[in-house]
Write an enzyme that holds these catalytic residues in place. Structure first.
Site, short mmCIF file in Angstrom:
data_model
loop_
_atom_site.label_atom_id
_atom_site.label_comp_id
_atom_site.label_asym_id
_atom_site.label_seq_id
_atom_site.Cartn_x
_atom_site.Cartn_y
_atom_site.Cartn_z
N LYS A 212 39.83 52.53 -24.11
CA LYS A 212 39.30 53.87 -24.35
C LYS A 212 40.09 54.96 -23.62
O LYS A 212 40.14 56.09 -24.05
CB LYS A 212 37.84 53.95 -23.90
CG LYS A 212 36.89 52.91 -24.47
CD LYS A 212 36.60 53.12 -25.93
CE LYS A 212 35.42 52.29 -26.44
NZ LYS A 212 35.69 50.84 -26.52
C1 PLP Z 1 35.49 49.90 -27.45
C2 PLP Z 1 36.05 48.56 -27.27
C3 PLP Z 1 36.34 47.72 -28.37
C4 PLP Z 1 36.03 48.09 -29.80
O1 PLP Z 1 36.76 49.19 -30.25
P1 PLP Z 1 36.23 50.05 -31.50
O2 PLP Z 1 37.13 51.22 -31.60
O3 PLP Z 1 34.82 50.40 -31.20
O4 PLP Z 1 36.36 49.14 -32.69
C5 PLP Z 1 36.91 46.49 -28.11
N1 PLP Z 1 37.16 46.08 -26.84
C6 PLP Z 1 36.88 46.85 -25.78
C7 PLP Z 1 37.16 46.33 -24.42
C8 PLP Z 1 36.33 48.12 -25.95
O5 PLP Z 1 36.04 48.88 -24.87
#
Ligand code: PLP
Length: 465
Positions: free
Chosen positions: A115
């Site tokens: 993120k």
């Molecule tokens: C948010 C997240 C995901 C999923 O990503 P999306 O964009 O919601 O599909 C996968 N792994 C981790 C560690 C995340 O923080």
């Protein structure tokens, strides 16, 4: 570049500019913003990518989406500053699992999950735009883990932004909670809500739904439906292909929750990135792999798993893909979603299902299979992987064809999910010092009931200016 809503009528032309889309998040008709056209990758950029820094590539790729909202020099400076916070000089390094299977590590940012890649840039874009407008915002968000800490870290100390993040008391991991409660910045506020993640989300929705409160508090959102996040995530797909410099088109395998990450891969492909396949990797909460298998969206209860950031029932960013499957007909898109909400199921036409299958494949791993992958990767290569990444690796291994070049996206640092790693491998992964340090810092957070009046009062009380 102009943006339209996924709920707008066909032929609708009243697009918004990037800066408005950035601050608005969701469109007034409830839809998600998408660009009116998809820019093409400049010729030669993929092969040139290996000579550019990650930040240089990011500025080049994001520029057409940002349009005239930010001039090129300012964008370059912002992006360079954002990726300067990453611990690895490559920002997103590639690590080989075997000759044809690579991990693209997206977790070297300040909160050790992918993120950060988008939110570090989005926070700077917010700041830039608020400065220009001489305005400020109050970001409110609900989190089950990674998004909250990444957003708080990205805006900590910024003059024109306050942030309140609600998390379900006792239901995030200790490290995730500490990442939110130990920042110490005066504009960052964690709230432990006596309820579930869904309660937190409902409270946020209720605040946004109160027009008077929303205006008075200058509420803003940074959740994964914000287009700027998708735009920032397109970059690492091009980066990986450029760095690998292989004549084969790449297959990307993406651990998926809200569909934001893999949607960015889909856009990279639409921009012209040679892409063999996009693999959607799900845990037991597998609404997307079932959609690909059967052509039907059907809701199941959310089951808690070892990969909590993928424990999602309906992936919000899917709406952007549905809009394409409906040929840009926002009313039909909204109709399908309405039916899904009312009946818990909705079916694509045979033609739409076929188109979906031509663009995506997918599979799922349950917790036992996930642990098995984590154990095996460690036994084979002494490498620790977190459970989200392991879901990706397992699906890639199952789906890969002989001679196919596969990149699996590694979305979290293994130390963020140390307990699962220990269960799978018998060992605890080393924590990077910046992650270990949160254990010693004092925590600060408010504890509030699942009651929108109390939450609003809290938001009013902490808002500056
Ligand atoms: C948010 C997240 C995901 C999923 O990503 P999306 O964009 O919601 O599909 C996968 N792994 C981790 C560690 C995340 O923080």
């Amino acid at each position: 570049m102009r943006y339209l809503s996924t709920r707008s009528a066909p032929g609708h032309t009243q697009g918004l500019a990037f800066d408005d889309v950035l601050l608005a998040g969701l469109a007034p008709d409830g839809g998600l913003y998408i660009p009116e056209h998809v820019p093409k990758l400049p010729t030669g950029l993929v092969s040139e990518a290996s000579t550019l820094s990650y930040a240089e590539l990011a500025a080049r790729l994001m520029a057409p989406y940002v349009g005239t909202a930010v001039d090129d020099d300012a964008l370059e400076a912002m992006v360079a500053d954002a990726y300067g916070t990453f611990a690895h000089p490559d920002v997103c390094p590639l690590v080989a699992l075997d000759d044809d299977h690579w991990l693209l590590e997206l977790f070297h940012g300040p909160t050790f999950a992918f993120k950060d890649i988008a939110l570090q840039v989005v926070a700077r874009l917010f700041d830039h735009e608020l400065e220009r407008r001489d305005d400020r915002v109050m970001i409110v968000a609900a989190t089950s883990g990674d998004t909250g800490s990444a957003a708080m870290e990205a805006v900590a100390g910024r003059e024109r932004i306050d942030i309140v993040v609600l998390h379900p008391a006792g239901r995030t991991s200790e490290i995730q909670r500490r990442q939110m409660t130990t920042l110490g910045a005066p504009n960052v506020h964690a709230v432990a809500v006596d309820g579930t993640f869904d309660d937190c989300q409902d409270l946020v929705k209720a605040m946004f739904g109160d027009e008077a409160f929303r205006t008075e508090s200058k509420l803003a959102a940074v959740n994964s439906i914000n287009w700027a996040r998708v735009a920032a995530q397109i970059v690492y797909y091009v980066w990986a292909a450029g760095r690998l410099a292989d004549e084969r088109p790449v297959t990307f395998c993406v651990p998926t929750g809200n569909f934001g990450n893999v949607l960015a891969g889909h856009y990279a492909r639409r921009m012209g990135l040679p892409t063999e396949r996009l693999l959607i990797a799900s845990n037991t909460n597998d609404i997307l792999s079932r959609l690909i298998d059967t052509g039907e969206l059907s809701a199941h209860e959310v089951v808690p798993t070892l990969s909590p950031s993928m424990d999602i029932q309906i992936s919000s960013n899917l709406e952007r893909l549905l809009f394409e499957l409906f040929d840009g007909d926002g009313r039909a898109t909204a109709g399908l979603l309405r039916q899904f909400r009312a009946d818990g199921r909705a079916r694509l036409t045979a033609e739409q299902h076929q188109q979906l299958r031509s663009e995506f494949s997918g599979d799922r791993l349950d917790d036992l299979e996930t642990l098995e992958v984590m154990g095996r990767v460690h036994a084979d290569s002494q490498m620790f992987v977190d459970p989200h990444t392991a879901v990706g690796i397992g699906v890639a291994e199952r789906c890969r064809r002989p001679g196919e070049l596969v990149v699996t996206l590694a979305t979290a640092h293994p130390a963020k999910f140390g307990d699962a790693v220990q269960r799978a491998t018998g060992r605890m992964p080393d924590s990077p010092p910046a992650l270990a340090a949160v254990a010693d810092r004092p925590e600060r957070y408010a504890s509030l009931p699942t009651d929108v009046t109390s939450i609003k009062e809290f938001v009013r009380s902490v808002r500056r200016g």
